[in-house]
Write an enzyme that holds these catalytic residues in place. Structure first.
Site, mmCIF file in Angstrom:
data_model
loop_
_atom_site.group_PDB
_atom_site.id
_atom_site.type_symbol
_atom_site.label_atom_id
_atom_site.label_comp_id
_atom_site.label_asym_id
_atom_site.label_seq_id
_atom_site.Cartn_x
_atom_site.Cartn_y
_atom_site.Cartn_z
ATOM 1 N N THR A 117 0.862 -1.194 0.000
ATOM 2 C CA THR A 117 0.000 0.000 0.000
ATOM 3 C C THR A 117 0.892 1.235 0.000
ATOM 4 O O THR A 117 1.976 1.221 0.563
ATOM 5 C CB THR A 117 -0.873 -0.029 1.274
ATOM 6 O OG1 THR A 117 -1.759 -1.132 1.194
ATOM 7 C CG2 THR A 117 -1.679 1.253 1.454
ATOM 8 N N GLY A 133 -0.655 -2.091 6.029
ATOM 9 C CA GLY A 133 -0.679 -3.344 6.794
ATOM 10 C C GLY A 133 -2.061 -3.958 6.735
ATOM 11 O O GLY A 133 -2.840 -3.681 5.818
HETATM 12 N N1 GLY Z 1 -3.978 -1.830 4.219
HETATM 13 C C1 GLY Z 1 -4.497 -2.237 2.995
HETATM 14 C C2 GLY Z 1 -5.577 -3.220 3.119
HETATM 15 O O1 GLY Z 1 -5.681 -3.934 4.116
HETATM 16 O O2 GLY Z 1 -6.366 -3.306 2.223
#
Ligand code: GLY
Length: 283
Positions: free
Chosen positions: A154, A204
């Site tokens: 991400t 995360g």
């Molecule tokens: N942090 C990105 C997700 O869990 O989609």
């Protein structure tokens, strides 16, 4: 006000990735320099958009081109932006086939309806002249064939501009091989939040980030008078009790930049101020 900017390219597990930590360091270093240059001549919102676009274009990150595939072989992406100047959160959830989900999230800012999801989010992007774009890359296809579920990749940016505005943005392809339609944290106020006091972008495991209402919780504590570093420390003390797995980047109105993570997670970050750039990478 001295402009400051911090970015992340996800949490630190490479999960069998073909890319190394040095690859992430090199990419983040170049992007943080470009985004900081943009910040100096524009504002926090433009710098956040610029930084996230660059990461969405770079296939080593799990956002835009190179986003992970869900269990049904489809890529569904989510992105959000929040700017202290107009106190406006906007986002797209599970949008498909656009190059820059962050730009679609951005044009929703200030509209009557500010968060759109699924097929209708994609339709909205087409109505607003976002062309079809296939984000699937060879290496993500290979991961998909190996049913790889991950936590990394991400992307996010938080910026403080010369006028004291704080903007935070996040963009993601999710965790990979998840049940179709799963919604993570990125386009919620748990994953992305900013006021004139502080801004946060998370990375995360989205379910864990949502359980802790992470970004909004840190910012609220800062608004109520807690120093940013203490707000982040407290958040991770709480998160570690649940054995959660995530990290964050944050920045406050005084220009303090704080990175935080739960046990066994490292955040791939880079930050820039007038003295130059630094990344997570240690030789
Ligand atoms: N942090 C990105 C997700 O869990 O989609």
């Amino acid at each position: 006000m001295e402009p400051k900017l911090i970015i992340h390219g996800g949490a630190g597990q490479l999960e069998g990735s073909i890319f190394t930590f040095l690859d992430y360091h090199n990419a983040l270093l170049e992007i943080v320099g470009d985004a900081y240059a943009k910040l100096k001549v524009t504002n926090a919102r433009e710098a956040v958009l610029h930084g996230i676009r660059l990461m969405e274009e770079n296939p080593i990150f799990n956002a835009g081109k190179g986003a992970r595939l869900q269990k049904d072989g489809q890529v569904r992406m989510s992105a959000a932006i929040m700017n202290s100047k107009d106190n406006s959160f906007s986002g797209v959830i599970n949008i498909q086939n656009v190059e820059h989900p962050i730009d679609v999230a951005n044009i929703l800012s200030g509209q009557k309806y500010t968060v759109l999801g699924g097929h209708e989010a994609t339709e909205f992007s087409r109505l607003n002249q976002f062309p079809y774009f296939n984000p699937i890359t060879e290496h993500r296809l290979k991961e998909y064939k190996n049913a790889l579920i991950g936590e990394s990749g991400t992307v996010g940016v938080v910026a403080l501009d010369q006028e004291g505005n704080i903007c935070a943005g996040t963009s993601t392809g999710g965790v990979g091989y998840e049940v179709p339609g799963r919604i993570g944290d990125s386009a919620t106020v748990a994953g992305t939040y900013a006021t004139k006091f502080a801004g946060v972008s998370c990375t995360g495991k989205g379910e864990h980030i949502i359980n802790q209402a992470v970004a909004a919780r840190v910012v609220t504590r800062v608004e109520d008078g807690m120093p940013l570093v203490d707000a982040v420390d407290k958040l991770f003390e709480e998160a570690n009790q649940f054995h959660y797995r995530f990290g964050l980047i944050s920045l406050d109105k005084n220009g303090n930049m704080v990175v935080g993570n739960t046990k066994n997670v490292d955040v791939l970050y880079a930050k820039h101020d007038a003295s130059g750039a630094k990344t997570f990478y240690k030789n």
